[in-house]
Scaffold this motif. Structure first.
Motif, PDB file in Angstrom:
ATOM      1  N   LYS A   1      -1.968  43.286  57.585  1.00  0.00           N
ATOM      2  CA  LYS A   1      -2.015  42.084  56.742  1.00  0.00           C
ATOM      3  C   LYS A   1      -3.324  41.315  56.967  1.00  0.00           C
ATOM      4  O   LYS A   1      -3.773  40.604  56.078  1.00  0.00           O
ATOM      5  CB  LYS A   1      -0.813  41.189  57.025  1.00  0.00           C
TER       6      LYS A   1
ATOM      7  N   ASN B   1       5.021  39.754  59.182  1.00  0.00           N
ATOM      8  CA  ASN B   1       3.605  39.990  59.459  1.00  0.00           C
ATOM      9  C   ASN B   1       2.672  39.193  58.563  1.00  0.00           C
ATOM     10  O   ASN B   1       1.605  38.762  59.001  1.00  0.00           O
ATOM     11  CB  ASN B   1       3.283  41.481  59.351  1.00  0.00           C
TER      12      ASN B   1
ATOM     13  N   GLY C   1       6.893  48.716  51.182  1.00  0.00           N
ATOM     14  CA  GLY C   1       7.837  47.604  51.096  1.00  0.00           C
ATOM     15  C   GLY C   1       7.644  46.921  49.753  1.00  0.00           C
ATOM     16  O   GLY C   1       8.218  47.303  48.739  1.00  0.00           O
ATOM     17  N   ASN C   2       6.761  45.929  49.735  1.00  0.00           N
ATOM     18  CA  ASN C   2       6.395  45.280  48.474  1.00  0.00           C
ATOM     19  C   ASN C   2       5.416  46.114  47.658  1.00  0.00           C
ATOM     20  O   ASN C   2       5.093  45.785  46.525  1.00  0.00           O
ATOM     21  CB  ASN C   2       5.789  43.908  48.757  1.00  0.00           C
ATOM     22  N   LEU C   3       4.867  47.145  48.246  1.00  0.00           N
ATOM     23  CA  LEU C   3       3.998  48.134  47.594  1.00  0.00           C
ATOM     24  C   LEU C   3       2.600  47.608  47.292  1.00  0.00           C
ATOM     25  O   LEU C   3       1.876  48.174  46.470  1.00  0.00           O
ATOM     26  CB  LEU C   3       4.659  48.684  46.317  1.00  0.00           C
ATOM     27  N   GLY C   4       2.201  46.529  47.962  1.00  0.00           N
ATOM     28  CA  GLY C   4       0.841  46.028  47.817  1.00  0.00           C
ATOM     29  C   GLY C   4      -0.167  46.965  48.474  1.00  0.00           C
ATOM     30  O   GLY C   4      -1.260  47.186  47.952  1.00  0.00           O
ATOM     31  N   ASN C   5       0.213  47.530  49.612  1.00  0.00           N
ATOM     32  CA  ASN C   5      -0.755  48.353  50.338  1.00  0.00           C
ATOM     33  C   ASN C   5      -1.063  49.647  49.596  1.00  0.00           C
ATOM     34  O   ASN C   5      -2.226  50.045  49.498  1.00  0.00           O
ATOM     35  CB  ASN C   5      -0.242  48.638  51.750  1.00  0.00           C
TER      36      ASN C   5
ATOM     37  N   THR D   1       1.097  50.736  60.400  1.00  0.00           N
ATOM     38  CA  THR D   1       0.816  49.431  59.810  1.00  0.00           C
ATOM     39  C   THR D   1       0.910  48.266  60.792  1.00  0.00           C
ATOM     40  O   THR D   1       0.291  47.232  60.581  1.00  0.00           O
ATOM     41  CB  THR D   1       1.809  49.212  58.660  1.00  0.00           C
TER      42      THR D   1
HETATM   43  C1  PLP Z   1       3.827  44.487  55.124  1.00  0.00           C
HETATM   44  C2  PLP Z   1       4.118  45.687  55.923  1.00  0.00           C
HETATM   45  C3  PLP Z   1       4.505  46.895  55.350  1.00  0.00           C
HETATM   46  C4  PLP Z   1       4.739  47.058  53.885  1.00  0.00           C
HETATM   47  O1  PLP Z   1       3.579  46.964  53.099  1.00  0.00           O
HETATM   48  P1  PLP Z   1       3.669  46.647  51.539  1.00  0.00           P
HETATM   49  O2  PLP Z   1       2.298  46.375  51.112  1.00  0.00           O
HETATM   50  O3  PLP Z   1       4.589  45.467  51.403  1.00  0.00           O
HETATM   51  O4  PLP Z   1       4.265  47.876  50.904  1.00  0.00           O
HETATM   52  C5  PLP Z   1       4.697  47.979  56.166  1.00  0.00           C
HETATM   53  N1  PLP Z   1       4.547  47.891  57.505  1.00  0.00           N
HETATM   54  C6  PLP Z   1       4.189  46.734  58.092  1.00  0.00           C
HETATM   55  C7  PLP Z   1       4.061  46.692  59.574  1.00  0.00           C
HETATM   56  C8  PLP Z   1       3.959  45.605  57.328  1.00  0.00           C
HETATM   57  O5  PLP Z   1       3.616  44.464  57.924  1.00  0.00           O
END
Ligand code: PLP
Ligand code: ZN
Length: 435
Positions: free
Chosen positions: A120, A146, A247-251, A385
């Motif tokens: 993040k 995070n 998760g939110n699929l931003g990454n 991540t």
């Molecule tokens: C935010 C986060 C994710 C998910 O990423 P998205 O961009 O929401 O898909 C995965 N792992 C960790 C540790 C995160 O902090």
């Protein structure tokens, strides 16, 4: 202007000013993304400049995000940037994890080495720079943890007031502790992530607070640096696969955009395939893509997983993620709580470690090689991540056989490592260790 915003909806594509305070398209509600005039970009010269910056002590050169700022030139000048020397995360070889995942070789890019312990930070340094450029004095986010830890650090470092909204009882103590320590005003709300997001949008409008949720297009721009730095570290050799949790699929949206732009600019010669792994109890994107996008996207009302960073039922960035998966001929996989927990312990045993959501990558790789989607000899980079210390409670419970899935079913610690209570007796301990 050499930068602007565009609506991501193919039926709209409205063009908007880079400095408008918008999170969605005012015409159709679509997602926004930043665009640039790259006509003066010179790939060979840029690669040399980026290498030279690694040896330069200027703060922006030392940042593993801003070193690559020519790839996201949304600031006319870099005055508003706040850097904690984010990025600069290592590529780590992990033979034991490779074997577990059914691969000859596996490389982790560990984003848990960031200043607040997750990827993040790559996005937040960019989002906070935009907030400061816009003259905002307050920023807010809803977070599973995070994002709030990161936003609190960058906002406070830059003299802005951070406001954090978290779902009551759904956040690890490590992450909450960071937000408090970094000085964020923290509100625990008795509602789920998606409901709180709607609430915060109302508050942002009413109180003039800048929103730094993952929908913020500037955070996506900063997160592109993860794949740019990865390619730079690999001397621009593109792997066959990049695997990451969703998760939110931003990454995954950021990775896809960054890779497409690198290819268009001549920095790389092909696109890797992207593989996104969701937790089985929180997998609306997996389910949608399994039906090849033929049925409308359905949010999940009660997502459940111990991997709280990917416990998202209504991922805002799914249209971008779908586009990036399709463009890279990618795949979406899901992993159970048991699979994630065991994969995490294997990553730990490599001496590397990560938080639960990150371990979904290795759990997913194991399934994708078993299914023949990823071949044994392919070149795979998995993105870890978050840092191992984000969720120590989960680790202790796993290794002592006390971890339970959200439905109450026990998780069997296949790689458990229980502490042993011993008497203060050298002979007894010698016996236990063996000579
Ligand atoms: C935010 C986060 C994710 C998910 O990423 P998205 O961009 O929401 O898909 C995965 N792992 C960790 C540790 C995160 O902090
Ligand atoms: Zn639009």
């Amino acid at each position: 202007m050499n930068s602007w915003l565009v609506c991501f909806n193919p039926a709209c594509r409205a063009r908007l000013g880079i400095d408008e305070v918008l999170y969605n398209c005012p015409h159709c509600g679509g997602l926004l993304e930043a665009r640039y005039d790259f006509t003066a970009f010179e790939a060979t010269a840029m690669k040399r400049t980026w290498r030279e910056r690694r040896m330069d002590n200027a703060p922006l050169s030392q940042s593993g995000v801003w070193r690559y700022r020519e790839m996201f030139p949304f600031l006319a000048d870099t005055g508003p940037v706040v850097t904690l020397r984010e990025g600069n995360t290592p590529l780590l070889q992990a033979p034991r994890a490779a074997a577990y995942g059914g691969l000859a070789n596996l490389t982790f890019k560990h984003q848990g080495f960031n200043p607040t312990g997750s990827f993040k930070d790559n996005g937040m340094t960019a989002g906070v720079a935009q907030a400061r450029k816009l003259g905002m004095s307050r920023v807010a986010c809803v977070s599973t943890g995070n994002t709030s830890a990161s936003m609190a650090a960058y906002a406070s470092a830059g003299g802005l007031d951070p406001y954090i909204f978290i779902p009551n009882g759904n956040i690890s103590y490590g992450k909450l502790a960071q937000a408090l320590e970094y000085g964020a005003k923290t509100f625990q709300v008795d509602a789920n992530f998606d409901q709180i997001l709607a609430l915060v949008r109302v508050l942002a409008e009413r109180l003039g607070i800048y929103l730094l949720n993952s929908i913020n297009p500037f955070r996506i721009e900063g997160q592109k640096s993860i794949v740019i730095e990865m390619m730079d570290q690999r001397d621009w050799a593109v792997p066959d696969w990049i695997v990451l949790p969703g998760g939110n699929l931003g990454n995954v949206s950021a990775f896809g955009k960054g890779l497409r732009e690198m290819k268009a600019l001549g920095l790389i010669d092909k696109l890797p395939r992207l593989a996104v792994v969701q937790a089985a109890g929180s997998s609306p994107f997996y389910e949608y893509m399994a039906e090849k996008g033929l049925t409308p996207f359905r949010a999940q009302e009660h997502p459940e997983t111990l991997a709280t960073a990917i416990k998202i039922g209504d991922p805002v960035s799914w249209p971008k993620a779908q586009f990036e998966i399709e463009t890279t001929n990618g795949v979406v996989e899901r992993a159970t709580e048991q699979e994630i927990a065991d994969a995490k312990a294997v990553i730990g045993k490599c001496g590397i470690g990560c938080e639960p959501a990150s371990a979904a990558t290795l759990a997913g790789i194991r399934k994708l090689t078993a299914a023949g989607v990823i071949a044994h000899g392919e070149d795979v980079v998995a993105v870890l991540t978050g840092n191992v210390l984000k969720d120590p409670d989960y680790i202790y419970r796993y290794h002592t056989g006390q971890l339970q899935a959200p439905d109450g079913s026990p998780i069997h610690p296949a790689f458990g490592n229980k502490p042993v209570t011993v008497p203060n007796d050298a002979d007894r301990i010698t016996e236990l260790i063996g000579s």
